[in-house]
Design an enzyme around this catalytic site. Structure first.
Site, PDB file in Angstrom:
ATOM      1  N   CYS A 398       0.821  -1.222   0.000  1.00 29.78           N
ATOM      2  CA  CYS A 398       0.000   0.000   0.000  1.00 29.78           C
ATOM      3  C   CYS A 398       0.846   1.258   0.000  1.00 29.78           C
ATOM      4  CB  CYS A 398      -0.951   0.048   1.194  1.00 29.78           C
ATOM      5  SG  CYS A 398      -2.396  -0.957   0.972  1.00 29.78           S
ATOM      6  N   ASN A 399       2.052   1.162  -0.499  1.00 27.54           N
ATOM      7  CA  ASN A 399       2.888   2.357  -0.539  1.00 27.54           C
ATOM      8  C   ASN A 399       3.553   2.438  -1.914  1.00 27.54           C
ATOM      9  OD1 ASN A 399       5.069   4.278  -0.153  1.00 27.54           O
ATOM     10  ND2 ASN A 399       4.601   4.121   2.026  1.00 27.54           N
TER      11      ASN A 399
END
Ligand SMILES: *Cc1c(COP(=O)(O)O)cnc(C)c1O
Length: 835
Positions: A398-399
């Site tokens: 998620c980055n």
């Protein structure tokens, strides 16, 4: 805040109520048998917190807040108290800051995004740091006035002094994470004050995404002074699943234009006769908290904060404790070298230093390389971690910005990869030879030394090459040697229901081999009734205990589970009459067979609608599921044998070989799929799996030799764990002859049985943690996967057994000889051929 952190205070369990190992024992029974290293996903709740919450719940009657009854007042009071308690937890002066309860950090961020969209008709400008979590990046879609991604801290530092020279009336919002959730780097919190000073009363605001940072660090809101702070409580305490938005009251006016209102946020509304309502004036949170608050969860914060303080003293203690361990882990991982002095771990941490909590939190993102500099697939690391009971996260976590920077991906490369089928969370480890993601381990308050050692030992034991690699494959055998050996079929199995138990083909029966594999192999599967996804043993190990058998005499598939005294059995016709057509998307990636379809493609299955069928499987597995059948073509055609007179019956039987049937009553065909040209079936390119008994024996010797003695010693595994269709064994000519394990690595084909049925041997079978599920008990173990990972790693993949298929020539002949079916039988002589 301004005094430098005394690094000397970084110490194990410092300031904790007692030694962290004791805390672990008493408070986190879940952790007794597992190594949990995904605290950035969520940390874990303490037992006494849940006990305290449960007592709290039973001690009073809590009604829906905001009405006049006593029960309601009780909830309201508790919520008011807790709002203050949480503000104090973050050292936020309640005169200056308000706290809005939301579902999670993302909801807090979205509330800010919506507010900025509504506040000015010109829209707003949005800037965000490249280390942002996906949830911060999405805000840009609402930023009509433009947006900018700051690629480094230096870019932000350069921009801040330029703010005054670019005064706009429309609002501007700058967002950044307090800590990267990918690699734990802590970003400069001074930006909040610097930006406010540079704006000098102008319309520029800061949004601090504190979700990752507050998990293992104190946040002093008074000192940092962000306009908006977003966070999730489960990341700090493990429970409750709740978030907060903390708003600096000087930014309250921005919310005035918020258009939506919902239950509880208004003083008065006209439902008709004019579009008029009066918003609550009492406080910002009263205007923003739409509908009934999650009041039980809010009340749980009381137990959460108290327990946390009791166990750990302060967030600062946790910061020191985790910094100490992160430093240790970093030192150990970065010291690992191969025999040729090359580095084993590539750790993505930029310039920040582990052990300094000011600039670095306890998260380590890394990839591994072999001694030749090739990347180890992250999915292989994850599989091994999984059989060793280590929980970590892999991927881009998620980055997207942080991962792309670390891995050296450009935006066009990422788009290209997407068009080639790379998706968040699917199994592609590399594109153009570079990793598509990282392995991430993250520590929490209750992480201990053992956790760190377990992980470091795993990497050291499995991925550090202490000596130059020996060729993975033994040299090919001498031709003479081969001819003298006698291979034969030791056993034959089909797996009528994908991922369930084997049906051992009776020893005296010849069994048909078709283009699509052995007759009746993986003709059915179990699908989740909610998602439509096929179930697999990796997730539901008890599937191994569901035992199907094919009864050709009676024309039924018999399925049973349970002990011999208490067996439950279901019979399904081998014909097609009981199914109804459904469409579902099957994810084949998780299986161990490669199919010619992309994960997520729609395929049509024939599901059994009968509640008896679904209850049979659902009851046993504890998951709502039912049986489904793959459609025609690859499916074995069958309809119940017609009722024939006794004479005819016996004549008819003679014509048939077991496992083969006249092609009457074809199954239903799906027209719409035909038109789209999509495959109707899971047409396997590699339909047959061949396993060698000698290789299983060798593997077992290795397992036993490397295992410690005593009761905890690893046991030999049965050949069944490899779920082969054909197990080939060697008949040794003389006493004292040695077996030839892994001879199959060199095979290119097999000739089987009296008719010399020709089979092509294809690629090696890549293994996953499913081989570590005991097929007789359904229990997960660490063997044989752990030993396979050490001894059978070929090109970065763990391989055991070979795929095979009926050779082309046989398939062609099939068309002319429809009745002359190809068959195999236990005991058939097998003659390998070599390229
Ligand atoms: C976890 C996390 C989020 C998202 O939190 P949710 O609870 O999923 O909304 C956002 N930002 C960062 C930095 C995080 O670590």
């Amino acid at each position: 805040m301004s005094t430098p952190t005394p690094l000397s205070r970084i110490a194990y369990s410092s300031g904790y109520s007692t030694d962290v190992d004791k805390i672990r024992e008493q408070e986190y029974p879940h952790l007794a048998t597992t190594t949990y290293l995904d605290h950035a996903g969520t940390t874990l709740y303490a037992k006494s917190m849940i006990d305290a919450f449960s007592q709290d719940m039973m001690s009073g009657l809590f009604g829906n807040p905001h009405s006049m009854s006593l029960s309601s007042q009780l909830s309201t009071t508790r919520i008011d108290d807790l709002r203050l308690r949480v503000l104090r937890f973050f050292n936020a002066d309640p005169d200056e800051f308000d706290l809005v309860f939301v579902a999670n950090a993302t909801a807090a961020i979205k509330l800010i995004a919506d507010t900025f969209r509504d506040t000015d008709h010109r829209g707003f400008w949005y800037g965000y740091h490249v280390d942002a979590h996906t949830s911060l990046i999405g805000v840009r879609e609402l930023a009509d006035l433009n947006h900018q991604c700051f690629m480094s801290d230096a870019d932000v530092d350069k921009w801040i002094p330029e703010i005054p020279s670019n005064p706009t009336k429309a609002p501007r919002l700058f967002a950044f994470p307090g800590q990267s959730n990918m690699n734990g780097r802590r970003l400069p919190l001074r930006w909040c004050k610097e930006i406010r000073a540079a704006a000098n009363g102008g319309n520029v605001y800061t949004l601090l995404d504190a979700a990752s940072m507050v998990s293992t660090s104190a946040l002093d809101i008074n000192a940092v002074s962000p306009d908006f702070t977003a966070l999730s409580f489960y990341k700090i305490f493990g429970f409750p699943d709740l978030g907060a938005l903390i708003v600096k009251k000087s930014a309250t006016h921005l919310f005035e234009r918020r258009r939506f209102f919902g239950g509880g946020t208004v003083e008065m509304v006209l439902a008709s006769g004019g579009q008029w309502h009066a918003k609550k004036e009492s406080s910002l949170h009263a205007r923003l908290e739409d509908g009934t608050l999650p009041f039980h969860s809010i009340i749980a914060l009381d137990s959460a904060i108290s327990t946390h303080e009791k166990l750990y003293g302060s967030m600062e203690n946790i910061s020191f404790h985790t910094a100490f361990l992160a430093r240790l882990l970093y030192d150990r991982l970065s010291a690992l070298k191969h025999w040729n002095e090359t580095q084993v771990c590539q750790i993505y941490h930029g310039s920040s230093v582990y052990g300094n909590p000011k600039s670095q939190g306890p998260i380590i993102a890394f990839n591994l390389r072999n001694s030749q500099g090739q990347w180890v697939p992250k999915s292989e690391v994850e599989k091994l971690a999984s059989v060793q009971n280590i929980q970590m996260r892999t991927g881009t976590v998620c980055n997207p910005g942080g991962a792309a920077c670390s891995l050296g991906w450009t935006s066009s490369e990422i788009r290209n990869a997407y068009s080639k089928g790379l998706r968040c969370g699917n199994g592609n480890d590399f594109i153009n030879g570079r990793p598509t993601g990282v392995c991430r381990v993250s520590l929490g308050a209750m992480t201990n030394m053992t956790d760190i050692e377990t992980l470091a030992n795993l990497v050291e034991e499995f991925y550090v090459e202490k000596t130059p690699p020996i060729l993975a494959l033994d040299p090919p055998l001498e031709e003479d040697d081969v001819v003298n050996r006698h291979f034969y079929i030791e056993s034959l199995s089909v797996f009528p229901i994908k991922s369930c138990g084997a049906f051992k083909i009776p020893e005296n029966k010849r069994w048909e081999v078709k283009r699509e594999g052995l007759a009746w192999d993986r003709e059915w599967c179990l699908i989740h009734q909610g998602t439509g996804a096929a179930l697999n043993q990796k997730r539901y190990p008890r599937m191994a205990l569901i035992r199907p058998s094919i009864d050709l005499e009676r024309g039924v598939l018999r399925i049973s589970y349970g002990t011999s005294t208490e067996q439950v059995t279901l019979e399904i016709s081998l014909g097609w009459e009981e199914t109804s057509l459904i469409s579902t998307s099957l994810c084949q990636n998780s299986g161990n067979r490669r199919a010619t379809m992309v994960c997520g493609d729609q395929i049509s299955l024939h599901a059994y609608a009968s509640p008896v069928v679904s209850a049979f499987f659902s009851d046993f597995l504890g998951v709502p599921c039912t049986l489904a059948r793959f459609p025609s073509q690859s499916a074995t055609r069958f309809s119940r044998p017609p009722r024939l007179s006794g004479v005819w019956k016996s004549k008819f039987r003679k014509l048939l070989m077991p496992g083969s049937f006249p092609p009457d009553l074809p199954p239903p065909v799906v027209e719409q799929n035909r038109q789209q040209g999509k495959p109707l079936t899971l047409s396997n390119e590699m339909p047959i799996l061949v396993v060698s008994r000698s290789s299983v024996n060798r593997l077992n010797e290795t397992i036993k030799a490397s295992s410690k003695q005593g009761p905890g010693a690893a046991k030999a595994v049965a050949a069944d764990v490899f779920r082969g269709n054909i197990v080939v064994a060697e008949r040794l000519a003389r006493v004292g002859d040695a077996e030839q394990p892994y001879a199959e690595d060199h095979w290119s084909g097999l000739r089987i049985g009296p008719d010399e049925l020709r089979i092509d041997v294809l690629e090696g079978c890549q293994r996953c943690q499913m081989v570590s599920i005991d097929q007789f008990t359904g229990l997960r173990r660490s063997e044989p996967f752990s030993t396979l990972a050490k001894t059978r790693n070929i090109d970065g993949k763990v391989q055991f057994g070979r795929y095979a298929a009926l050779s082309r020539a046989e398939v062609d002949r099939l068309e002319f000889e429809p009745l002359d079916r190809r068959t195999v039988m236990v005991g058939d002589v097998v003659t390998p051929t070599f390229m």
